[in-house]
Design a protein around this motif. Structure first.
Motif, PDB file in Angstrom:
ATOM      1  N   LEU A 104      26.691  -7.891 -33.672  1.00 63.67           N
ATOM      2  CA  LEU A 104      27.760  -8.807 -34.057  1.00 63.67           C
ATOM      3  C   LEU A 104      28.242  -8.262 -35.435  1.00 63.67           C
ATOM      4  O   LEU A 104      29.359  -8.183 -36.100  1.00 63.67           O
ATOM      5  N   ALA A 105      27.082  -8.004 -36.560  1.00 63.39           N
ATOM      6  CA  ALA A 105      27.387  -7.636 -37.952  1.00 63.39           C
ATOM      7  C   ALA A 105      28.224  -6.368 -37.696  1.00 63.39           C
ATOM      8  O   ALA A 105      29.119  -6.040 -38.487  1.00 63.39           O
ATOM      9  N   LEU A 106      27.971  -5.487 -36.892  1.00 63.30           N
ATOM     10  CA  LEU A 106      28.628  -4.135 -36.777  1.00 63.30           C
ATOM     11  C   LEU A 106      30.008  -4.311 -36.405  1.00 63.30           C
ATOM     12  O   LEU A 106      30.916  -3.922 -36.925  1.00 63.30           O
ATOM     13  N   PHE A 107      30.275  -5.027 -35.301  1.00 66.79           N
ATOM     14  CA  PHE A 107      31.627  -5.441 -34.815  1.00 66.79           C
ATOM     15  C   PHE A 107      32.344  -5.988 -36.058  1.00 66.79           C
ATOM     16  O   PHE A 107      33.487  -5.595 -36.240  1.00 66.79           O
ATOM     17  N   VAL A 108      32.034  -6.961 -36.654  1.00 67.57           N
ATOM     18  CA  VAL A 108      32.598  -7.560 -37.943  1.00 67.57           C
ATOM     19  C   VAL A 108      33.081  -6.548 -38.766  1.00 67.57           C
ATOM     20  O   VAL A 108      34.289  -6.621 -39.174  1.00 67.57           O
ATOM     21  N   SER A 109      32.062  -5.881 -39.325  1.00 68.04           N
ATOM     22  CA  SER A 109      32.507  -4.843 -40.166  1.00 68.04           C
ATOM     23  C   SER A 109      33.270  -3.848 -39.927  1.00 68.04           C
ATOM     24  O   SER A 109      34.343  -3.252 -40.646  1.00 68.04           O
ATOM     25  N   LEU A 110      33.487  -3.315 -38.480  1.00 63.81           N
ATOM     26  CA  LEU A 110      34.321  -2.418 -37.899  1.00 63.81           C
ATOM     27  C   LEU A 110      35.673  -2.822 -37.782  1.00 63.81           C
ATOM     28  O   LEU A 110      36.640  -1.927 -38.216  1.00 63.81           O
ATOM     29  N   THR A 111      35.523  -4.165 -37.517  1.00 69.54           N
ATOM     30  CA  THR A 111      36.921  -4.883 -37.648  1.00 69.54           C
ATOM     31  C   THR A 111      37.582  -4.750 -38.845  1.00 69.54           C
ATOM     32  O   THR A 111      38.820  -4.586 -38.950  1.00 69.54           O
ATOM     33  N   ALA A 112      36.828  -5.128 -39.960  1.00 67.33           N
ATOM     34  CA  ALA A 112      37.407  -5.049 -41.429  1.00 67.33           C
ATOM     35  C   ALA A 112      37.858  -3.911 -41.762  1.00 67.33           C
ATOM     36  O   ALA A 112      38.819  -3.660 -42.309  1.00 67.33           O
ATOM     37  N   LEU A 113      36.945  -2.846 -41.316  1.00 69.04           N
ATOM     38  CA  LEU A 113      37.208  -1.325 -41.603  1.00 69.04           C
ATOM     39  C   LEU A 113      38.823  -1.078 -41.121  1.00 69.04           C
ATOM     40  O   LEU A 113      39.646  -0.457 -41.736  1.00 69.04           O
TER      41      LEU A 113
END
Length: 226
Positions: free
Chosen positions: A41-50
């Motif tokens: 989930l941390a990865l998904f959220v950070s990639l979405t922001a990117l």
């Protein structure tokens, strides 16, 4: 000069995204999930922001041109938004949610993370993380880089976004550790300091935009007189 602009961009973008302030919200959304799911989930959220920030970096100035909005007008509007958001962070009025997600049948940790992410991407990734302030900030700096035809600066802005999104990933991963280390009070203090920085940057944007607008309107008149 590019280093100064990039460092200012990095500081302002990090303050606007405010990942430290997002930590308690992320923890509340993922309270019932295991460690592996939280990492996904941390990865998904950070990639979405990117992805979102890159979209606005590449298309933001074109949107301004399409709607006939000058960079100084957008700078003033963006500055006002930043100021209001900064005050909201200082006063503790940014949105929070105590909703806990109910786990689905766990076929796999990755699948479970996908199911939870589909429910929390709004509002966690946007607008709580990537909101009007960060969008305005990215468009402003991208517009200035394109106006000066400064490809080096534009690449620097891209690299800055990548680094900051990686920091978001690390901060979310270390959420519980940060909460234990700083406590709720410590996280609250850090969040409010970031809010003060955002408000100050907003005022600076407004001052710069007004100054440029006044100069651009007065300079032609002076030239005519001469």
């Amino acid at each position: 000069m590019n280093k100064v602009i990039i460092s200012n961009f990095a500081a302002s973008l990090f303050a606007l995204l405010n990942p430290l302030g997002l930590v308690p919200i992320f923890i509340s959304y993922t309270a019932r999930e295991n460690l592996v799911v939280k990492r996904w989930l941390a990865l998904f959220v950070s990639l979405t922001a990117l992805v979102l920030l890159m979209i606005f970096l590449f298309t933001g100035s074109s949107l301004l041109t399409f709607f006939g909005i000058s960079i100084d007008s957008f700078r003033i509007a963006g500055g006002m938004i930043l100021f209001v958001i900064g005050l909201g962070i200082i006063n503790g009025n940014h949105k929070k949610s105590s909703q806990n997600m109910v786990s689905e049948e766990q076929n796999s940790d990755f699948r479970e993370a996908q199911l939870v992410y589909s429910k929390i991407v709004i509002p966690l990734a946007m607008p709580l993380l990537v909101g009007p302030g960060s969008i305005a900030n990215v468009i402003l700096y991208a517009s200035e880089a394109k106006a000066d035809n400064n490809n080096t600066l534009f690449v620097g802005l891209m690299a800055t976004i990548v680094v900051i999104c990686f920091l978001i990933f690390v901060i979310l991963l270390a959420g519980r550790w940060l909460q234990k280390l700083l406590g709720d009070v410590g996280l609250n203090i850090l969040s409010r300091i970031l809010g003060l920085l955002v408000a100050s940057m907003g005022i600076q944007f407004v001052i710069t935009g007004l100054s440029n607008t006044i100069l651009n309107s007065i300079a032609p008149q002076i030239l005519k007189i001469r």
